[in-house]
Design a protein around this motif. Structure first.
Motif, short mmCIF file in Angstrom:
data_model
loop_
_atom_site.label_atom_id
_atom_site.label_comp_id
_atom_site.label_asym_id
_atom_site.label_seq_id
_atom_site.Cartn_x
_atom_site.Cartn_y
_atom_site.Cartn_z
N GLU A 20 -45.99 28.19 28.53
CA GLU A 20 -44.70 27.78 29.06
C GLU A 20 -44.08 26.64 28.25
O GLU A 20 -42.89 26.67 27.93
CB GLU A 20 -44.86 27.34 30.52
N ASP A 23 -42.67 27.94 25.07
CA ASP A 23 -41.45 28.71 25.33
C ASP A 23 -40.26 27.78 25.58
O ASP A 23 -39.17 28.00 25.06
CB ASP A 23 -41.63 29.64 26.54
N ARG A 149 -40.10 20.11 34.93
CA ARG A 149 -39.73 21.46 34.49
C ARG A 149 -38.26 21.75 34.77
O ARG A 149 -37.54 22.25 33.92
CB ARG A 149 -40.60 22.49 35.22
#
Length: 180
Positions: A20, A23, A149
């Protein structure tokens, strides 16, 4: 040329981070690249040009995105309290989308690179699940918290939106487009 070498080095470092985080970093870097590409080859005068009915300029957009990312990086490090330490003065806030006479495109791009490097380091190392209450502001849901996030996704959305704006402004200056 130096920027291209640095981009390749940072991209290689980003690719070394998988999952993640990798990415997120790779996507954010790509969209930052679109924004920077809109400025490629412009003079300072062109970077200040209002080429549409909007007040937006390529230089002003780079400045705004850089300032926003810097503020959100502070939030990722320590929440709204730390973010507040980096808030602009009223005059700076009023000029957030404006490339002022004393500013150069080269200087704005260098500042943006420094902000991006800091943010990339935070994305690579911080716990993406840590959340902080948002600053009190009318545009935020009262009492809401955002995770690191979610802040990264917000920075990505902000960068993408304004890269599109910069592309339109640039195309109206001399026909150059990021894609197509």
């Amino acid at each position: 040329m130096g920027s291209l070498i640095q981009d390749r080095t940072q991209t290689a470092a980003t690719e070394a981070i998988g999952g993640e985080r990798g990415d997120l970093l790779q996507t954010l870097r790509q969209h930052r690249g679109f924004l920077r590409y809109a400025a490629k080859g412009l003079t300072d005068e062109q970077a200040r040009t209002r080429s549409t009915v909007s007040a937006l300029t390529v230089g002003g957009l780079i400045k705004h995105v850089s300032n926003c990312e810097a503020g959100w990086a502070l939030f990722m490090e320590g929440g709204a309290g730390l973010m507040a330490t980096g808030l602009p003065s009223e005059e700076e806030w009023a000029n957030d989308f404006t490339m002022t006479e004393g500013e150069t495109l080269e200087g704005l791009l260098a500042a943006y690179e420094a902000v991006a490097a800091k943010t990339d380091g935070l994305i690579a190392t911080l716990d993406l699940d840590v959340a902080y209450p948002l600053p009190e502001a009318p545009w935020f849901e009262q009492g809401a918290s955002w995770s690191v996030r979610r802040v990264v996704l917000h920075i990505l959305a902000e960068t993408t939106q304004h890269a599109g704006h910069a592309d339109i402004v640039r195309e109206a200056i001399d026909g150059q487009k990021t894609m197509g």
